[in-house]
Design an enzyme around this catalytic site. Sequence first.
Site, mmCIF file in Angstrom:
data_model
loop_
_atom_site.group_PDB
_atom_site.id
_atom_site.type_symbol
_atom_site.label_atom_id
_atom_site.label_comp_id
_atom_site.label_asym_id
_atom_site.label_seq_id
_atom_site.Cartn_x
_atom_site.Cartn_y
_atom_site.Cartn_z
ATOM 1 N N CYS A 1 9.751 16.164 4.761
ATOM 2 C CA CYS A 1 9.109 16.792 3.668
ATOM 3 C C CYS A 1 9.497 18.042 3.182
ATOM 4 O O CYS A 1 9.390 19.456 4.378
ATOM 5 C CB CYS A 1 7.712 17.196 3.553
ATOM 6 S SG CYS A 1 6.694 17.688 1.889
ATOM 7 N N ASN B 1 8.241 -21.816 -8.349
ATOM 8 C CA ASN B 1 8.946 -21.528 -6.729
ATOM 9 C C ASN B 1 9.482 -23.072 -6.239
ATOM 10 O O ASN B 1 9.812 -24.108 -6.380
ATOM 11 C CB ASN B 1 7.386 -21.845 -5.942
ATOM 12 C CG ASN B 1 7.595 -21.607 -4.548
ATOM 13 O OD1 ASN B 1 7.832 -21.635 -3.577
ATOM 14 N ND2 ASN B 1 5.993 -20.256 -4.229
ATOM 15 N N CYS C 1 1.247 17.086 1.797
ATOM 16 C CA CYS C 1 0.767 17.267 0.503
ATOM 17 C C CYS C 1 1.173 16.048 -0.209
ATOM 18 O O CYS C 1 0.968 16.270 -1.474
ATOM 19 C CB CYS C 1 2.108 18.665 0.202
ATOM 20 S SG CYS C 1 3.649 17.542 -0.073
ATOM 21 N N HIS D 1 2.846 -2.850 -5.061
ATOM 22 C CA HIS D 1 2.955 -2.641 -3.191
ATOM 23 C C HIS D 1 3.886 -1.489 -3.455
ATOM 24 O O HIS D 1 4.281 -1.340 -2.223
ATOM 25 C CB HIS D 1 3.461 -3.261 -2.799
ATOM 26 C CG HIS D 1 2.876 -4.767 -2.971
ATOM 27 N ND1 HIS D 1 2.416 -6.450 -2.686
ATOM 28 C CD2 HIS D 1 1.102 -4.914 -3.205
ATOM 29 C CE1 HIS D 1 1.901 -7.052 -2.213
ATOM 30 N NE2 HIS D 1 0.866 -6.366 -2.530
ATOM 31 N N CYS E 1 5.407 12.124 1.173
ATOM 32 C CA CYS E 1 4.720 12.961 2.338
ATOM 33 C C CYS E 1 3.077 12.711 2.511
ATOM 34 O O CYS E 1 2.691 13.087 2.032
ATOM 35 C CB CYS E 1 4.995 14.680 1.837
ATOM 36 S SG CYS E 1 3.969 15.646 3.174
#
Length: 243
Positions: free
Chosen positions: A147, A213, A130, A119, A127
């Site tokens: 950027c 868990n 680009c 992820h 950016c």
Amino acid sequence: MQNGMDRLREALRKAACVSVLTGAGISAESGVPTFRGADGLWENYNVMELATPEAFENDPELVWRFYNWRRSLISRLTFNAAHKALAELETRIPRFTLITQNVDGLHAKAGSRNILEIHGNLWKVRCVECSMIVLDHSPDMGHLPRCSRCGGFLRPHVVWFGESLDPDILQKSLDASRSCEVMITIGTSAIVQPAASLAMEARRSGALTAEINLERTGHSEFMDLVLLGKAGETVPGLLEGWS
Ligand code: BV8
Ligand code: ZN
């Protein structure tokens, strides 16, 4: 009758190829809020509404406030015993792949090497013009970072809901799930796709599957072993008695 922990320990010592899938729950004991826990909300926004391309399109400053809040929070936190134990486990298994849904970067900080960040990563920005990707650990990127190469808007280099995963990383994750002898999922609610399907791929390929868990999930009934407990205690326990 061997208990789940003993069976898993024994399988790990014999295994040549092990894959692990982690979710937000492995970072919970580091203080990182999970997505679906009670702390899954931010300033009464639902995270699911913020982690989308539409949200960024509509209100990039709001989305950056959310991500700057997470960056500054996580920049003050560190890995926990579960992250550390996985880094140690990796050194003892000939072929070990860590697939993580988390974007917090704590696995790398704990010393894990072969990591697939399916992820993305909170500490990388991209950016929109680009596509340049920059690793930037500043806790706050400002409200609309630009950027340095082309002046385009920068966005977090994470996979938002409704966006496709990097095909190369996804293929590597599928390969690692289908080729392993043992697949362990740790701290994931097994809701988000396609991440959640990886454990089922491992099961279909004949791997021993284990779930660690705090509580049972929608996947528990399909797993060979379900170890209920905190990741920070259970995962280090896998190394016990294994000099
Ligand atoms: C895609 C980055 C193709 C951003 C994240 C309808 C049905 C099925 C699927 C879909 C659907 N509609 C849309 C979809 C697809 C969607 C999806 O799965 N939605 C879900 C909500 C149903 N998936 C996507 O959009 C994916 N892309 O499918 O592309 C496509 C293309 C175009 C159109 C459609 C499809 C992209 C998904 C990636 C989203 N990005 N993160 C960011 O982080 O800002 S996902 C986000 O949720 C995090 O990465 C997080 O890891 C992840 C999953 O959550 P978990 O990790 O499981 O965390 P959670 O809080 O849920 O659970 C924590 C668990 O830990 C709990 O079980 C708890 O008990 C446990 N726990 C807590 N403390 C501890 C613990 N365990 C042990 N010890 C503890 N101490
Ligand atoms: Zn650019």
